[in-house]
Design an enzyme around this catalytic site. Structure first.
Site, PDB file in Angstrom:
ATOM      1  N   ARG A   1     -12.054  -0.507   6.282  1.00 49.07           N
ATOM      2  CA  ARG A   1     -10.775  -0.703   5.579  1.00 49.07           C
ATOM      3  C   ARG A   1      -9.709  -1.158   6.569  1.00 49.07           C
ATOM      4  O   ARG A   1      -8.906  -2.047   6.293  1.00 49.07           O
ATOM      5  CB  ARG A   1     -10.346   0.605   4.876  1.00 49.07           C
ATOM      6  CG  ARG A   1     -11.340   1.074   3.823  1.00 49.07           C
ATOM      7  CD  ARG A   1     -10.772   2.175   2.943  1.00 49.07           C
ATOM      8  NE  ARG A   1     -10.529   3.440   3.611  1.00 49.07           N
ATOM      9  CZ  ARG A   1     -11.403   4.449   3.701  1.00 49.07           C
ATOM     10  NH1 ARG A   1     -12.600   4.331   3.163  1.00 49.07           N
ATOM     11  NH2 ARG A   1     -11.083   5.570   4.314  1.00 49.07           N
TER      12      ARG A   1
ATOM     13  N   LYS B   1       6.559   2.030  -4.471  1.00 44.29           N
ATOM     14  CA  LYS B   1       6.161   1.466  -5.758  1.00 44.29           C
ATOM     15  C   LYS B   1       5.428   2.532  -6.568  1.00 44.29           C
ATOM     16  O   LYS B   1       4.724   3.378  -6.001  1.00 44.29           O
ATOM     17  CB  LYS B   1       5.266   0.261  -5.525  1.00 44.29           C
ATOM     18  CG  LYS B   1       4.273   0.077  -6.639  1.00 44.29           C
ATOM     19  CD  LYS B   1       3.155  -0.848  -6.388  1.00 44.29           C
ATOM     20  CE  LYS B   1       1.896  -0.203  -6.945  1.00 44.29           C
ATOM     21  NZ  LYS B   1       0.802  -1.138  -7.122  1.00 44.29           N
TER      22      LYS B   1
ATOM     23  N   GLU C   1       7.166  -0.166 -11.856  1.00 38.49           N
ATOM     24  CA  GLU C   1       6.133  -1.094 -12.342  1.00 38.49           C
ATOM     25  C   GLU C   1       5.608  -0.671 -13.714  1.00 38.49           C
ATOM     26  O   GLU C   1       4.620   0.061 -13.826  1.00 38.49           O
ATOM     27  CB  GLU C   1       4.984  -1.182 -11.332  1.00 38.49           C
ATOM     28  CG  GLU C   1       3.925  -2.189 -11.741  1.00 38.49           C
ATOM     29  CD  GLU C   1       2.797  -2.348 -10.706  1.00 38.49           C
ATOM     30  OE1 GLU C   1       2.933  -1.841  -9.586  1.00 38.49           O
ATOM     31  OE2 GLU C   1       1.792  -2.981 -11.038  1.00 38.49           O
TER      32      GLU C   1
ATOM     33  N   LYS D   1       8.716  -4.544 -10.972  1.00 38.31           N
ATOM     34  CA  LYS D   1       7.471  -5.306 -10.849  1.00 38.31           C
ATOM     35  C   LYS D   1       6.800  -5.300 -12.217  1.00 38.31           C
ATOM     36  O   LYS D   1       6.012  -4.410 -12.529  1.00 38.31           O
ATOM     37  CB  LYS D   1       6.596  -4.631  -9.791  1.00 38.31           C
ATOM     38  CG  LYS D   1       5.205  -5.168  -9.667  1.00 38.31           C
ATOM     39  CD  LYS D   1       4.572  -4.733  -8.357  1.00 38.31           C
ATOM     40  CE  LYS D   1       3.131  -5.170  -8.298  1.00 38.31           C
ATOM     41  NZ  LYS D   1       2.579  -5.186  -6.961  1.00 38.31           N
TER      42      LYS D   1
HETATM   43  P1  13P Z   1      -2.275  -7.383  -8.944  1.00 37.40           P
HETATM   44  O1  13P Z   1      -1.374  -8.495  -8.525  1.00 37.40           O
HETATM   45  O2  13P Z   1      -3.680  -7.503  -8.474  1.00 37.40           O
HETATM   46  O3  13P Z   1      -2.138  -7.051 -10.412  1.00 37.40           O
HETATM   47  O4  13P Z   1      -1.773  -6.074  -8.166  1.00 37.40           O
HETATM   48  C1  13P Z   1      -0.452  -5.804  -8.098  1.00 37.40           C
HETATM   49  C2  13P Z   1      -0.258  -4.347  -7.935  1.00 37.40           C
HETATM   50  O5  13P Z   1       0.209  -3.909  -6.937  1.00 37.40           O
HETATM   51  C3  13P Z   1      -0.593  -3.477  -9.055  1.00 37.40           C
HETATM   52  O6  13P Z   1      -0.090  -2.203  -8.851  1.00 37.40           O
END
Ligand code: 13P
Length: 363
Positions: free
Chosen positions: A56, A146, A187, A229
């Site tokens: 990783r 986030k 998000e 987001k």
């Molecule tokens: P994706 O752009 O692959 O959807 O991932 C964004 C992300 O951080 C989802 O939490």
């Protein structure tokens, strides 16, 4: 009713606002590399590597040590262990970001759990001790965070239960982040899964945004020191006809205009399973559409920045430079798209038109 509203003190407001604005600086966006150990494990298995801490770390080193990564990447979203990992030479990744002028942030939600007696709906957890976790990450150099909470479109979903829970959990998280000096990225992810049309996706997105900003207001969240987001508004992946980038742009910006206050400095879209090229073309169209746009509109992609990197790297040391070039191609294309300047057919990567969709995709 007497209500006393208060906001963070002025120094904290200034810090939060400056950080949020720096993340959405013109021509830049966010590289989301906050895959959980389980999520990255599947990607490593795909290139024939075991899910070890060192594998990783090697993959993340490939990304973070790219020269000029900061040209179109303002910030990176990390998973917990990355904060403590180092390069082969022993430099903390956090110090590499400092040298590059890239702002590190941290994923704080602790993944999805089922909502009791719902139609397969979910919420996210992780509020317990969140203030302490925020303080630790802040001490290690993170400046934002986030939290993702998905909503599923079905015949009877998302339910009021799921929408209210999404709004409340994101608002509680955002308030705790700000109290600890981190910019919260909220998000609300209306998933691509389903056979609904774009009109339904737009309505669901509008309802979700309305609930979210009501809750953020109830929790005294200082909007100028936040980012969002969201999903782009598209038809479900199983719908009979694809929408054009222009249709997606009109539906997305209309929904956002109705739901996201102009006080929010920026909107950084997730890619949600779109192919790399789709995610770039749609962002480009969003920035070109003739509608009011009071915020910066940019990218915060995971899969749509990394699909070609994984394909080209294939787990082999000798492929590292080529895989790094793939990421630079994607970030340049999306940096241009965030200004409406991308030309279709230019800056194509090796996995450009491969769908990244997966039902119940594991981040
Ligand atoms: P994706 O752009 O692959 O959807 O991932 C964004 C992300 O951080 C989802 O939490």
């Amino acid at each position: 009713m007497t209500t006393y509203f208060s906001y963070p003190d002025l120094n904290l407001q200034t810090e939060l606002k400056r950080t949020a604005e720096a993340i959405v600086a013109p021509g830049k966006g966010i590289l989301a590399v906050d895959e959980t150990n389980e999520g990255i494990g599947k990607l490593l298995a795909g290139v024939g590597l075991g899910n070890t801490e060192d594998n990783r770390r090697r993959y993340r080193q490939l990304l973070f040590t790219i020269n000029n990564l900061s040209e179109h990447v303002s910030a990176v979203i990390l998973f917990d262990e990355t904060v403590y990992q180092k390069t082969d030479e022993g430099t903390f990744f956090m110090d590499v970001f400092k040298q590059q002028g890239i702002i590190p942030g941290i994923k704080l939600d602790r993944d999805v759990v089922p909502l009791f007696l719902s139609e397969n709906e979910v919420t996210t957890q992780g509020l317990d001790d969140l203030n302490k976790r925020c303080a630790v990450y802040k001490k290690h150099g993170c400046r934002f965070a986030k939290w993702r909470c998905p909503l599923k479109i079905g015949e009877h979903t998302p339910s009021v239960q799921a929408i209210n829970d999404m709004a409340n959990v994101l608002a509680r998280y955002a308030a705790v982040c700000q109290s600890e000096g981190l910019v919260p990225i909220v998000e609300p992810d209306v998933l691509l899964y389903g056979d609904h049309d774009i009109v339904r996706a737009q309505k669901v997105t509008e309802v979700a945004l309305a609930a979210l900003y009501k809750a953020l207001n109830d929790h005294h969240v200082y909007l100028e020191g936040t980012l969002i987001k969201p999903n782009m508004v598209t038809p479900g992946q199983g719908y009979k006809k694809k929408a054009t980038p222009e249709e997606i742009a009109v539906a997305s910006v209309t929904a956002l205009l109705r739901g996201v206050p102009a006080a929010v400095p920026g909107i950084a879209f997730l890619s949600g399973g779109q192919s790399e090229e789709e995610a770039t073309l749609n962002l480009n169209a969003i920035n070109r559409v003739q509608l009011k746009k009071p915020w910066t509109l940019t990218f915060s992609y995971g899969r749509a920045l990394q699909a070609s990197v994984w394909k080209t790297w294939a787990g082999k040391e000798e492929n590292v430079p080529k895989a790094q070039a793939e990421l630079l191609t994607r970030t340049k294309a999306n940096g241009l798209a965030s200004q409406g300047k991308y030309q279709q057919g230019t800056l194509i990567s090796s996995a450009a038109d491969k769908s990244n969709f997966g039902k119940d995709y594991k981040y």
